[in-house]
Design an enzyme around this catalytic site. Structure first.
Site, mmCIF file in Angstrom:
data_model
loop_
_atom_site.group_PDB
_atom_site.id
_atom_site.type_symbol
_atom_site.label_atom_id
_atom_site.label_comp_id
_atom_site.label_asym_id
_atom_site.label_seq_id
_atom_site.Cartn_x
_atom_site.Cartn_y
_atom_site.Cartn_z
ATOM 1 N N CYS A 164 25.301 39.105 31.251
ATOM 2 C CA CYS A 164 25.414 39.784 32.283
ATOM 3 C C CYS A 164 25.003 39.547 33.719
ATOM 4 O O CYS A 164 25.638 39.577 34.613
ATOM 5 C CB CYS A 164 25.444 41.305 31.801
ATOM 6 S SG CYS A 164 26.187 41.945 30.791
ATOM 7 N N CYS A 224 46.913 33.483 30.031
ATOM 8 C CA CYS A 224 47.529 34.960 30.571
ATOM 9 C C CYS A 224 47.601 35.170 31.962
ATOM 10 O O CYS A 224 47.643 34.605 32.778
ATOM 11 C CB CYS A 224 46.988 36.018 29.676
ATOM 12 S SG CYS A 224 45.514 36.532 30.471
#
Ligand SMILES: [Zn+2]
Length: 376
Positions: A186, A334
């Site tokens: 993160c 995508c």
């Protein structure tokens, strides 16, 4: 474990649910839940389980609160910066619900202490951001036959699954190998602050269901969440008879810990390409033969797509994996990179080597490479 008058008032909205009622609330009061990692996932999970009246909550974390944690770790306040997370979290949960017992474990889970700590609890929630801890936790839960709710987050995407002893697959069944390389965590990759809130709340929901015995647990199902597309996708996953820990002939029978594998998320083994890097790859000698798999819906595909790409909507991918040769190193595409990442994970589990994600999807391709292409 009968309820006091003040508890009956506090949990009145649970008591009003016939599925929970006094019997379910008493089960919650008797339950002992360990939350490993008091970070983005552990924060909402701990707050909701404390509020729900989970009688004993263990909070395990060896870190101290940093300013950059507060964007998502809602268990903590600015006034508690630099305090140990386990202690600060215990104080916050005790203030929220003085009826429960909160135990702070301000330490790191290791192969030498994991068994002893986990044995004190009925159920474990995985909110860690360390891959080595994730595997250790899974293995000890399997060995001690403790249910484990496991979640992971990355950028705008997350996943959650529940291990129920003797019923469904474990984390290692779904993600068999610890990775060789290190994936951005993160701190490096960034994460949408609210994302762990969604996944941590799902973990708490699973815990309450398992404790009270209501509903259907997320066992044998991997649920993924794509915040950008606002889409949940479910993959059915099965127990592997050859799993190293829960299989028929386990090779892991005691806690193991690979120190040094410090980072994590759900995307180990997945390669990543920016739109410009993909353009360069396709232009290189032999590059035009690279398999491109567009996993968007037919309506999006029709608006515009890359020439030569194979079209398999994500929902059809599990049934159509046979169309992707295992050594083809396919590039999944995508709209913005979330569904294609799920496709990479699916392909990886099916034995496809080096699945690659087009980061940012067709939107990045249109912005960086080909502004003439239409993106739905
Ligand atoms: Zn397994």
């Amino acid at each position: 474990m009968t309820l006091s008058a003040s508890e009956r008032t506090r949990y009145q909205r649970h008591l009003a649910l016939t599925e929970i009622g006094a019997a379910g609330q008493e089960k919650l009061k008797a339950a002992r839940v360990l939350i490993v990692g008091a970070g983005g996932l552990g924060s909402p999970a701990a707050l909701y389980l404390a509020a729900a009246g989970c009688g004993t909550l263990g909070l395990l974390d060896c870190d101290r609160i940093e300013l950059s944690n507060l964007q998502r770790q809602v268990l903590f306040d600015t006034a508690r910066l630099a305090e140990p997370k386990a202690e600060a979290g215990r104080a916050r949960l005790a203030a929220l619900n003085p009826e429960i017992r909160v135990i702070a474990h301000a330490l790191e889970l290791t192969s030498s202490n994991a068994r002893e700590i986990i044995a004190q609890y009925d159920l474990v929630l995985d909110g860690t951001d360390r891959l080595s801890t994730r595997y250790l936790l899974n293995d000890v839960c399997v060995i001690l036959r403790k249910p484990l709710v496991s979640a992971a987050i990355h950028r705008f995407e997350g996943q959650v699954m529940t291990y129920v002893p003797g019923e469904g697959p474990c984390y290692r069944c779904v993600f068999p190998q610890a990775p060789d390389g290190i994936v951005a965590n993160c701190a490096e990759a960034g994460v949408l602050g609210v994302l762990p809130g969604v996944l941590g709340t799902l973990e708490a929901t699973e815990a309450i269901k398992l404790i009270t015995g209501i509903g259907t647990p997320l066992s044998g199902r991997l649920l993924t969440y794509d915040a950008l597309e606002m889409r949940f996708t479910e993959f059915h996953v099965s127990r592997r008879p050859d799993c190293a820990v829960c299989g028929d002939r386990p090779t892991i029978t005691a806690p193991e810990h690979s120190e040094g594998l410090t980072v994590t998320n759900s995307t180990q083994g997945v390669q990543r390409l920016s739109a410009t890097a993909l353009r360069d790859l396709l232009a290189a000698p032999g590059g035009a033969k690279r398999l491109l798999v567009d996993v968007r819906e037919p309506s999006e595909w029709e608006v515009g797509h890359l020439e030569g790409a194979l079209h398999i909507p994500l929902g059809e991918l599990p049934a159509r994996l046979g169309e992707i040769p295992p050594d083809s190193a396919p590039v999944f595409i995508c709209r913005s990179g979330g569904r294609s990442l799920a496709a990479c994970q699916l392909a990886l589990r099916a034995g496809v080597a080096s699945p690659t994600n087009l980061e940012g999807g067709m939107r990045a391709w249109a912005a960086e490479v080909d502004p003439t292409i239409e993106v739905a």
